[in-house]
Write a protein that holds these residues in place. Structure first.
Motif, PDB file in Angstrom:
ATOM      1  N   UNK A 120       0.826  -1.290  -0.226  1.00  0.00           N
ATOM      2  CA  UNK A 120      -0.017  -0.044  -0.012  1.00  0.00           C
ATOM      3  C   UNK A 120       0.774   1.348  -0.060  1.00  0.00           C
ATOM      4  N   UNK A 121       2.055   1.091   0.517  1.00  0.00           N
ATOM      5  CA  UNK A 121       2.977   2.387   0.536  1.00  0.00           C
ATOM      6  C   UNK A 121       3.355   2.830  -0.837  1.00  0.00           C
ATOM      7  N   UNK A 122       3.341   1.728  -1.825  1.00  0.00           N
ATOM      8  CA  UNK A 122       4.037   2.216  -3.038  1.00  0.00           C
ATOM      9  C   UNK A 122       2.619   2.683  -4.007  1.00  0.00           C
ATOM     10  N   UNK A 123       1.538   2.632  -3.528  1.00  0.00           N
ATOM     11  CA  UNK A 123       0.347   3.593  -4.151  1.00  0.00           C
ATOM     12  C   UNK A 123       0.494   4.973  -3.788  1.00  0.00           C
ATOM     13  N   UNK A 124       0.464   5.814  -4.783  1.00  0.00           N
ATOM     14  CA  UNK A 124       0.797   7.283  -4.698  1.00  0.00           C
ATOM     15  C   UNK A 124      -0.734   7.777  -4.689  1.00  0.00           C
ATOM     16  N   UNK A 125      -1.410   7.712  -3.319  1.00  0.00           N
ATOM     17  CA  UNK A 125      -2.874   8.331  -3.100  1.00  0.00           C
ATOM     18  C   UNK A 125      -3.018   9.378  -3.609  1.00  0.00           C
ATOM     19  N   UNK A 126      -2.188  10.545  -3.117  1.00  0.00           N
ATOM     20  CA  UNK A 126      -2.432  11.868  -3.447  1.00  0.00           C
ATOM     21  C   UNK A 126      -2.317  12.042  -4.868  1.00  0.00           C
ATOM     22  N   UNK A 127      -1.536  11.215  -5.588  1.00  0.00           N
ATOM     23  CA  UNK A 127      -1.288  11.636  -7.062  1.00  0.00           C
ATOM     24  C   UNK A 127      -2.758  11.117  -7.896  1.00  0.00           C
ATOM     25  N   UNK A 128      -3.152  10.066  -7.391  1.00  0.00           N
ATOM     26  CA  UNK A 128      -4.304   9.768  -7.698  1.00  0.00           C
ATOM     27  C   UNK A 128      -5.551  10.432  -7.442  1.00  0.00           C
ATOM     28  N   UNK A 129      -5.498  11.090  -6.415  1.00  0.00           N
ATOM     29  CA  UNK A 129      -6.725  11.888  -6.018  1.00  0.00           C
ATOM     30  C   UNK A 129      -6.590  13.439  -6.923  1.00  0.00           C
ATOM     31  N   UNK A 130      -5.029  13.866  -7.085  1.00  0.00           N
ATOM     32  CA  UNK A 130      -5.035  14.886  -7.760  1.00  0.00           C
ATOM     33  C   UNK A 130      -5.291  14.614  -9.517  1.00  0.00           C
ATOM     34  N   UNK A 131      -5.016  13.527  -9.779  1.00  0.00           N
ATOM     35  CA  UNK A 131      -5.530  13.092 -11.230  1.00  0.00           C
ATOM     36  C   UNK A 131      -6.975  13.212 -11.297  1.00  0.00           C
ATOM     37  N   UNK A 132      -7.805  12.549 -10.192  1.00  0.00           N
ATOM     38  CA  UNK A 132      -9.162  12.766 -10.512  1.00  0.00           C
ATOM     39  C   UNK A 132      -9.752  13.958 -10.349  1.00  0.00           C
ATOM     40  N   UNK A 133      -9.147  14.838  -9.763  1.00  0.00           N
ATOM     41  CA  UNK A 133      -9.376  16.231  -9.279  1.00  0.00           C
ATOM     42  C   UNK A 133      -9.608  16.641 -10.636  1.00  0.00           C
ATOM     43  N   UNK A 134      -8.268  16.689 -11.307  1.00  0.00           N
ATOM     44  CA  UNK A 134      -8.022  17.266 -12.461  1.00  0.00           C
ATOM     45  C   UNK A 134      -8.919  17.112 -13.704  1.00  0.00           C
ATOM     46  N   UNK A 135      -9.229  15.606 -13.704  1.00  0.00           N
ATOM     47  CA  UNK A 135     -10.360  15.155 -14.735  1.00  0.00           C
ATOM     48  C   UNK A 135     -11.681  15.703 -14.475  1.00  0.00           C
ATOM     49  N   UNK A 136     -12.000  16.038 -13.240  1.00  0.00           N
ATOM     50  CA  UNK A 136     -13.329  16.801 -12.854  1.00  0.00           C
ATOM     51  C   UNK A 136     -13.200  18.473 -13.154  1.00  0.00           C
ATOM     52  N   UNK A 137     -12.121  18.895 -12.928  1.00  0.00           N
ATOM     53  CA  UNK A 137     -11.902  20.433 -13.463  1.00  0.00           C
ATOM     54  C   UNK A 137     -11.955  20.319 -15.103  1.00  0.00           C
ATOM     55  N   UNK A 138     -11.280  19.270 -15.846  1.00  0.00           N
ATOM     56  CA  UNK A 138     -11.567  19.268 -17.248  1.00  0.00           C
ATOM     57  C   UNK A 138     -13.091  18.957 -17.671  1.00  0.00           C
ATOM     58  N   UNK A 139     -13.729  18.161 -16.873  1.00  0.00           N
ATOM     59  CA  UNK A 139     -14.985  18.076 -17.170  1.00  0.00           C
ATOM     60  C   UNK A 139     -15.909  19.199 -17.091  1.00  0.00           C
ATOM     61  N   UNK A 140     -15.657  20.172 -15.759  1.00  0.00           N
ATOM     62  CA  UNK A 140     -16.449  21.292 -15.704  1.00  0.00           C
ATOM     63  C   UNK A 140     -16.075  22.290 -16.821  1.00  0.00           C
ATOM     64  N   UNK A 141     -14.746  22.589 -17.182  1.00  0.00           N
ATOM     65  CA  UNK A 141     -14.562  23.227 -18.263  1.00  0.00           C
ATOM     66  C   UNK A 141     -15.197  23.035 -19.508  1.00  0.00           C
TER      67      UNK A 141
ATOM     68  N   UNK B  63      -9.113   1.502 -13.025  1.00  0.00           N
ATOM     69  CA  UNK B  63      -9.281   2.133 -11.827  1.00  0.00           C
ATOM     70  C   UNK B  63      -9.660   3.486 -11.715  1.00  0.00           C
ATOM     71  N   UNK B  64      -9.076   4.527 -12.542  1.00  0.00           N
ATOM     72  CA  UNK B  64      -9.266   5.742 -12.426  1.00  0.00           C
ATOM     73  C   UNK B  64     -10.929   6.123 -13.026  1.00  0.00           C
ATOM     74  N   UNK B  65     -10.963   5.392 -14.150  1.00  0.00           N
ATOM     75  CA  UNK B  65     -12.404   5.517 -14.700  1.00  0.00           C
ATOM     76  C   UNK B  65     -13.522   5.268 -13.943  1.00  0.00           C
ATOM     77  N   UNK B  66     -13.285   4.104 -13.124  1.00  0.00           N
ATOM     78  CA  UNK B  66     -14.236   3.254 -12.193  1.00  0.00           C
ATOM     79  C   UNK B  66     -14.520   4.562 -11.216  1.00  0.00           C
ATOM     80  N   UNK B  67     -13.299   5.138 -10.551  1.00  0.00           N
ATOM     81  CA  UNK B  67     -13.477   5.905  -9.627  1.00  0.00           C
ATOM     82  C   UNK B  67     -14.009   7.295 -10.119  1.00  0.00           C
ATOM     83  N   UNK B  68     -14.131   7.633 -11.188  1.00  0.00           N
ATOM     84  CA  UNK B  68     -14.659   8.906 -11.874  1.00  0.00           C
ATOM     85  C   UNK B  68     -16.228   8.513 -11.930  1.00  0.00           C
TER      86      UNK B  68
END
Length: 131
Positions: free
Chosen positions: A13-34, A86-91
């Motif tokens: 679990x330490x090898x999974x960059x959780x903050x990076x995944x959350x940032x990627x998801x956030x940026x995809x939602x920003x892109x969606x909003x724009x 995983x990212x598409x499913x989380x989105x």
């Protein structure tokens, strides 16, 4: 798969960059909003039909999940398509949860919901494969 004790699972679990995944998801939602704001402007200016708007919304969802899957796949060096999935499913899950919270009557489980789930997951997987 062999039995893993808690220490081995914790080190995985330490090898999974959780903050990076959350940032990627956030940026995809920003892109969606724009893109949705741009669609609203086009709807206002050109009076687009309901069918065109529905297709554009689907394209926006797929584009945002492809972006999220691509960015995540670039960061992860192995199993990129799974990380994209995983990212598409989380989105999709976040989108569904927000829709449920904002809607008054709840979510109708039907063909459009399942289609959206498949498109979001597939878009993320495609983005991961293209990375």
């Amino acid at each position: 798969m062999p039995y893993m004790d808690q220490e081995e699972r914790a080190s995985d679990m330490e090898g999974i960059p959780v903050w990076f995944l959350l940032k990627s998801l956030l940026f995809s939602y920003i892109l969606t909003g724009v893109m949705l704001v741009l669609l609203a402007f086009l709807l206002y200016k050109f009076g687009l039909s309901e069918k065109v708007v529905s297709i554009a919304i689907i394209v926006i969802y797929v584009a945002a999940t492809v972006f999220a899957g691509f960015v995540t796949g670039k960061r992860m060096n192995s199993r990129r398509f799974l990380w994209g999935l995983f990212m598409g499913s989380a989105y999709f899950l976040v989108l569904t949860a927000v829709s449920f919270c904002m809607g008054e009557g709840g979510i109708q489980v039907g063909n459009s919901l399942l289609t959206t789930m498949v498109l979001c997951a597939g878009g993320g997987m495609l983005g991961g494969m293209l990375s």
